[in-house]
Design a protein around this motif. Structure first.
Motif, PDB file in Angstrom:
ATOM      1  N   LEU A  47      41.602  45.053  44.908  1.00 43.31           N
ATOM      2  CA  LEU A  47      40.697  45.748  44.188  1.00 43.31           C
ATOM      3  C   LEU A  47      41.881  46.329  43.059  1.00 43.31           C
ATOM      4  CD1 LEU A  47      38.720  47.838  46.740  1.00 43.31           C
ATOM      5  CD2 LEU A  47      37.835  45.608  45.237  1.00 43.31           C
ATOM      6  N   LEU A  48      41.769  46.699  42.127  1.00 42.16           N
ATOM      7  CA  LEU A  48      42.578  47.749  41.292  1.00 42.16           C
ATOM      8  C   LEU A  48      41.895  49.527  41.686  1.00 42.16           C
ATOM      9  CD1 LEU A  48      43.306  48.330  37.697  1.00 42.16           C
ATOM     10  CD2 LEU A  48      41.360  48.605  37.379  1.00 42.16           C
ATOM     11  N   TRP A  49      42.893  49.585  42.497  1.00 45.43           N
ATOM     12  CA  TRP A  49      42.749  51.521  43.299  1.00 45.43           C
ATOM     13  C   TRP A  49      44.280  51.716  43.438  1.00 45.43           C
ATOM     14  CZ3 TRP A  49      38.442  51.775  45.662  1.00 45.43           C
ATOM     15  CH2 TRP A  49      38.617  53.108  46.726  1.00 45.43           C
ATOM     16  N   PRO A  50      43.860  53.013  42.386  1.00 42.38           N
ATOM     17  CA  PRO A  50      44.518  54.047  42.345  1.00 42.38           C
ATOM     18  C   PRO A  50      45.432  54.356  43.445  1.00 42.38           C
ATOM     19  CG  PRO A  50      42.757  54.265  41.616  1.00 42.38           C
ATOM     20  CD  PRO A  50      42.213  53.928  42.451  1.00 42.38           C
ATOM     21  N   ALA A  51      47.263  54.178  43.215  1.00 38.95           N
ATOM     22  CA  ALA A  51      48.264  54.257  43.700  1.00 38.95           C
ATOM     23  C   ALA A  51      48.221  56.445  44.321  1.00 38.95           C
ATOM     24  CB  ALA A  51      49.051  54.696  43.941  1.00 38.95           C
ATOM     25  N   ASP A  52      47.574  57.125  44.186  1.00 39.03           N
ATOM     26  CA  ASP A  52      47.187  58.556  44.479  1.00 39.03           C
ATOM     27  C   ASP A  52      46.277  59.155  45.094  1.00 39.03           C
ATOM     28  OD1 ASP A  52      45.755  58.331  41.684  1.00 39.03           O
ATOM     29  OD2 ASP A  52      46.637  59.514  41.435  1.00 39.03           O
ATOM     30  N   GLU A  53      44.572  57.805  45.142  1.00 43.35           N
ATOM     31  CA  GLU A  53      43.696  57.997  45.558  1.00 43.35           C
ATOM     32  C   GLU A  53      43.991  57.917  47.447  1.00 43.35           C
ATOM     33  OE1 GLU A  53      39.024  56.440  44.870  1.00 43.35           O
ATOM     34  OE2 GLU A  53      40.241  56.517  43.484  1.00 43.35           O
ATOM     35  N   TYR A 130      33.928  43.919  37.079  1.00 42.20           N
ATOM     36  CA  TYR A 130      34.523  44.217  35.272  1.00 42.20           C
ATOM     37  C   TYR A 130      32.785  44.502  34.598  1.00 42.20           C
ATOM     38  CZ  TYR A 130      39.345  44.936  36.800  1.00 42.20           C
ATOM     39  OH  TYR A 130      40.284  45.048  37.272  1.00 42.20           O
ATOM     40  N   ARG A 131      32.495  45.247  34.446  1.00 44.03           N
ATOM     41  CA  ARG A 131      31.352  45.188  32.890  1.00 44.03           C
ATOM     42  C   ARG A 131      31.683  43.815  31.931  1.00 44.03           C
ATOM     43  NH1 ARG A 131      28.367  48.975  30.931  1.00 44.03           N
ATOM     44  NH2 ARG A 131      29.437  51.067  31.907  1.00 44.03           N
ATOM     45  N   GLN A 132      32.417  43.450  31.277  1.00 43.71           N
ATOM     46  CA  GLN A 132      32.719  42.095  30.881  1.00 43.71           C
ATOM     47  C   GLN A 132      31.938  41.206  31.038  1.00 43.71           C
ATOM     48  OE1 GLN A 132      37.292  42.620  29.821  1.00 43.71           O
ATOM     49  NE2 GLN A 132      38.021  40.935  31.384  1.00 43.71           N
ATOM     50  N   ASP A 133      32.224  40.924  31.802  1.00 48.43           N
ATOM     51  CA  ASP A 133      31.840  39.455  33.429  1.00 48.43           C
ATOM     52  C   ASP A 133      30.175  39.694  33.833  1.00 48.43           C
ATOM     53  OD1 ASP A 133      35.104  38.993  32.911  1.00 48.43           O
ATOM     54  OD2 ASP A 133      35.643  40.161  34.803  1.00 48.43           O
ATOM     55  N   VAL A 134      29.699  40.853  33.711  1.00 49.66           N
ATOM     56  CA  VAL A 134      28.320  40.725  34.422  1.00 49.66           C
ATOM     57  C   VAL A 134      27.786  41.785  33.565  1.00 49.66           C
ATOM     58  CG1 VAL A 134      27.398  41.557  36.460  1.00 49.66           C
ATOM     59  CG2 VAL A 134      30.014  41.176  36.699  1.00 49.66           C
ATOM     60  N   PRO A 135      26.759  40.369  32.642  1.00 49.33           N
ATOM     61  CA  PRO A 135      25.512  40.956  32.089  1.00 49.33           C
ATOM     62  C   PRO A 135      24.589  42.409  32.475  1.00 49.33           C
ATOM     63  CG  PRO A 135      25.744  39.012  31.412  1.00 49.33           C
ATOM     64  CD  PRO A 135      26.450  39.623  33.222  1.00 49.33           C
ATOM     65  N   ASP A 136      25.045  42.327  33.914  1.00 52.08           N
ATOM     66  CA  ASP A 136      23.263  42.939  34.742  1.00 52.08           C
ATOM     67  C   ASP A 136      24.251  44.634  35.411  1.00 52.08           C
ATOM     68  OD1 ASP A 136      20.866  42.095  34.576  1.00 52.08           O
ATOM     69  OD2 ASP A 136      21.987  40.675  35.159  1.00 52.08           O
ATOM     70  N   ASP A 144      33.801  51.262  33.516  1.00 51.71           N
ATOM     71  CA  ASP A 144      33.122  49.691  33.690  1.00 51.71           C
ATOM     72  C   ASP A 144      33.834  48.181  34.183  1.00 51.71           C
ATOM     73  OD1 ASP A 144      36.310  50.368  33.600  1.00 51.71           O
ATOM     74  OD2 ASP A 144      37.039  48.296  31.669  1.00 51.71           O
ATOM     75  N   LEU A 145      33.756  49.217  35.511  1.00 51.66           N
ATOM     76  CA  LEU A 145      34.231  48.703  37.089  1.00 51.66           C
ATOM     77  C   LEU A 145      33.924  48.832  37.920  1.00 51.66           C
ATOM     78  CD1 LEU A 145      36.519  46.832  38.259  1.00 51.66           C
ATOM     79  CD2 LEU A 145      37.781  48.430  38.559  1.00 51.66           C
ATOM     80  N   LEU A 146      32.967  48.528  38.441  1.00 49.52           N
ATOM     81  CA  LEU A 146      31.957  48.541  40.154  1.00 49.52           C
ATOM     82  C   LEU A 146      32.595  47.973  41.302  1.00 49.52           C
ATOM     83  CD1 LEU A 146      29.812  49.573  42.099  1.00 49.52           C
ATOM     84  CD2 LEU A 146      29.063  47.101  41.504  1.00 49.52           C
ATOM     85  N   PRO A 162      26.183  46.018  58.147  1.00 50.72           N
ATOM     86  CA  PRO A 162      27.692  46.636  57.226  1.00 50.72           C
ATOM     87  C   PRO A 162      27.427  48.023  56.499  1.00 50.72           C
ATOM     88  CG  PRO A 162      27.953  44.516  56.867  1.00 50.72           C
ATOM     89  CD  PRO A 162      26.706  44.720  57.698  1.00 50.72           C
ATOM     90  N   ARG A 163      27.592  49.191  57.018  1.00 49.44           N
ATOM     91  CA  ARG A 163      27.467  50.219  55.638  1.00 49.44           C
ATOM     92  C   ARG A 163      28.458  50.387  54.839  1.00 49.44           C
ATOM     93  NH1 ARG A 163      29.827  57.092  57.062  1.00 49.44           N
ATOM     94  NH2 ARG A 163      28.796  57.535  55.064  1.00 49.44           N
ATOM     95  N   VAL A 164      27.750  49.949  53.272  1.00 50.25           N
ATOM     96  CA  VAL A 164      28.353  49.702  51.951  1.00 50.25           C
ATOM     97  C   VAL A 164      28.397  50.478  51.440  1.00 50.25           C
ATOM     98  CG1 VAL A 164      27.597  48.881  50.294  1.00 50.25           C
ATOM     99  CG2 VAL A 164      27.226  48.077  51.599  1.00 50.25           C
ATOM    100  N   PHE A 165      29.763  50.399  50.500  1.00 50.53           N
ATOM    101  CA  PHE A 165      29.877  52.717  49.617  1.00 50.53           C
ATOM    102  C   PHE A 165      30.412  51.483  48.543  1.00 50.53           C
ATOM    103  CE2 PHE A 165      31.436  53.165  54.042  1.00 50.53           C
ATOM    104  CZ  PHE A 165      31.083  53.779  54.123  1.00 50.53           C
ATOM    105  N   LEU A 166      30.144  52.875  47.717  1.00 54.75           N
ATOM    106  CA  LEU A 166      30.224  51.794  45.736  1.00 54.75           C
ATOM    107  C   LEU A 166      31.427  52.273  45.428  1.00 54.75           C
ATOM    108  CD1 LEU A 166      25.949  51.410  45.192  1.00 54.75           C
ATOM    109  CD2 LEU A 166      28.231  49.900  46.144  1.00 54.75           C
TER     110      LEU A 166
END
Length: 329
Positions: A47-53, A130-136, A144-146, A162-166
């Motif tokens: 994942l594109l995950w920030p180092a400070d998060e 990424y939004r650019q890859d997923v029409p829906d 632009d990222l889920l 499982p318990r899901v997080f978005l």
């Protein structure tokens, strides 16, 4: 390689034009094992995950169910052993595994990990889209990222799934990246996705039959009950695509449909993401992509929901900050 859903055996809206008012698009993801990076849409990839998060954890220890537990390392090793066994010549005596391999798997099975689910459990990446890859794609303005993560053990308050997080992000605003997310000490052996690249494809779906207006549903049921067994059926062939998806409709084939209401505001929730135990139903290959080897297994991700079901994740239409809800079907 692209993945293309074969045309449906017939145009159901030619027979029931009203269905056009009960249709949505969905994006089939068609995940296949690969080596995605943080800049790719993926299933089970980094994942594109920030180092400070801080990396999120599930602290709902009271709901954790210690079922089919293993460690990430042991599960990866099991997959490696089984993959090797499947590609080599049969062993003397017809055994599938060597004695050493069998002993290693037995030792992993004997691990007692139940107590490890009593502490907060680091989440596992499920998908990055990424939004650019997923029409829906559907997310807050400016994103632009889920990113979809889950707690990799069963939860008793979520029908033993499982318990899901978005998480939604503006990828351009992410600075230095977290290099090594923490690894959960114990996971269910069904909930660690194989890293996969995705092959997004937009398809049209029609609402689950029992949620259609009564008159339309009754006429569809009558049409479906025709004695011609060779004819396609609305539910299995014409309405709802199987597999990992974004958007579309849920298939309530395990239970009767029940309301999915936001726990915060009570709003009727919208399906946003589907995890499936296979890319198509092994008994119904009409949804198998045209490019796929007919002998291929529909399970590419190594995830199983229940006894081969799907896990639907819903979001609140009033606020992206409200927690998601899930249904296993």
């Amino acid at each position: 390689m692209v993945r293309t859903t074969p045309p449906r055996p017939l145009d159901i809206t030619a027979l029931f034009p009203e269905l056009r008012e009960h249709s949505l698009t969905a994006t089939r993801l068609h995940p296949r094992p690969g080596a995605p990076t943080v800049t790719d849409s993926s299933v089970g990839g980094p994942l594109l995950w920030p180092a400070d998060e801080a990396w999120p954890v599930c602290d709902d220890a009271g709901a954790h169910e210690p079922y089919n537990l293993t460690t990430p390392a042991a599960l990866l090793r099991r997959r490696e052993i089984l993959a090797t066994a499947e590609t080599r010549e049969p062993l003397p005596g017809g055994d599938f595994l060597t004695a050493e391999e069998r002993a290693e798997l037995d030792a992993a099975d004997a691990l007692d990990l139940d107590d490890l689910t009593e502490d907060p459990i680091p989440l596992v990446p499920v998908a990055q889209l990424y939004r650019q890859d997923v029409p829906d794609y559907a997310g807050p303005d400016g994103t632009d990222l889920l990113q979809v993560l889950w707690c990799p053990v069963d939860h008793s308050d979520r029908h033993y799934s499982p318990r899901v997080f978005l998480y939604w992000r503006d990828s351009s605003a992410v600075g230095p990246l977290l290099e090594a997310p923490p690894e959960p000490p114990a996971i269910s052996d069904m909930y660690l996705p194989v890293p996969c690249v995705v092959h997004p494809e937009q398809v049209r779906e029609y609402q689950y039959a029992d949620l259609l207006p009564d008159d339309l549903r009754e006429r569809l049921d009558e049409w479906d009950d025709d004695e011609d067994q060779s004819r396609p059926h609305y539910q299995s062939d014409l309405s709802l695509a199987p597999g990992w998806k974004v958007g579309g409709y849920a298939n309530w084939s395990l239970t009767d449909p029940y309301p999915m209401e936001c726990a915060v505001c009570g709003a009727t929730m919208t399906l946003i993401f589907t995890v499936d135990s296979g890319d198509w139903n092994g008994m119904n290959c009409s949804w198998r992509p045209s490019e796929e080897n007919p002998a291929a297994s529909p399970d590419f991700v190594g995830v199983q929901i229940g006894r081969g079901y799907s896990l639907y994740t819903f979001r609140c239409p009033k606020s992206f900050d409200h927690p998601p809800a899930t249904a296993m079907q």
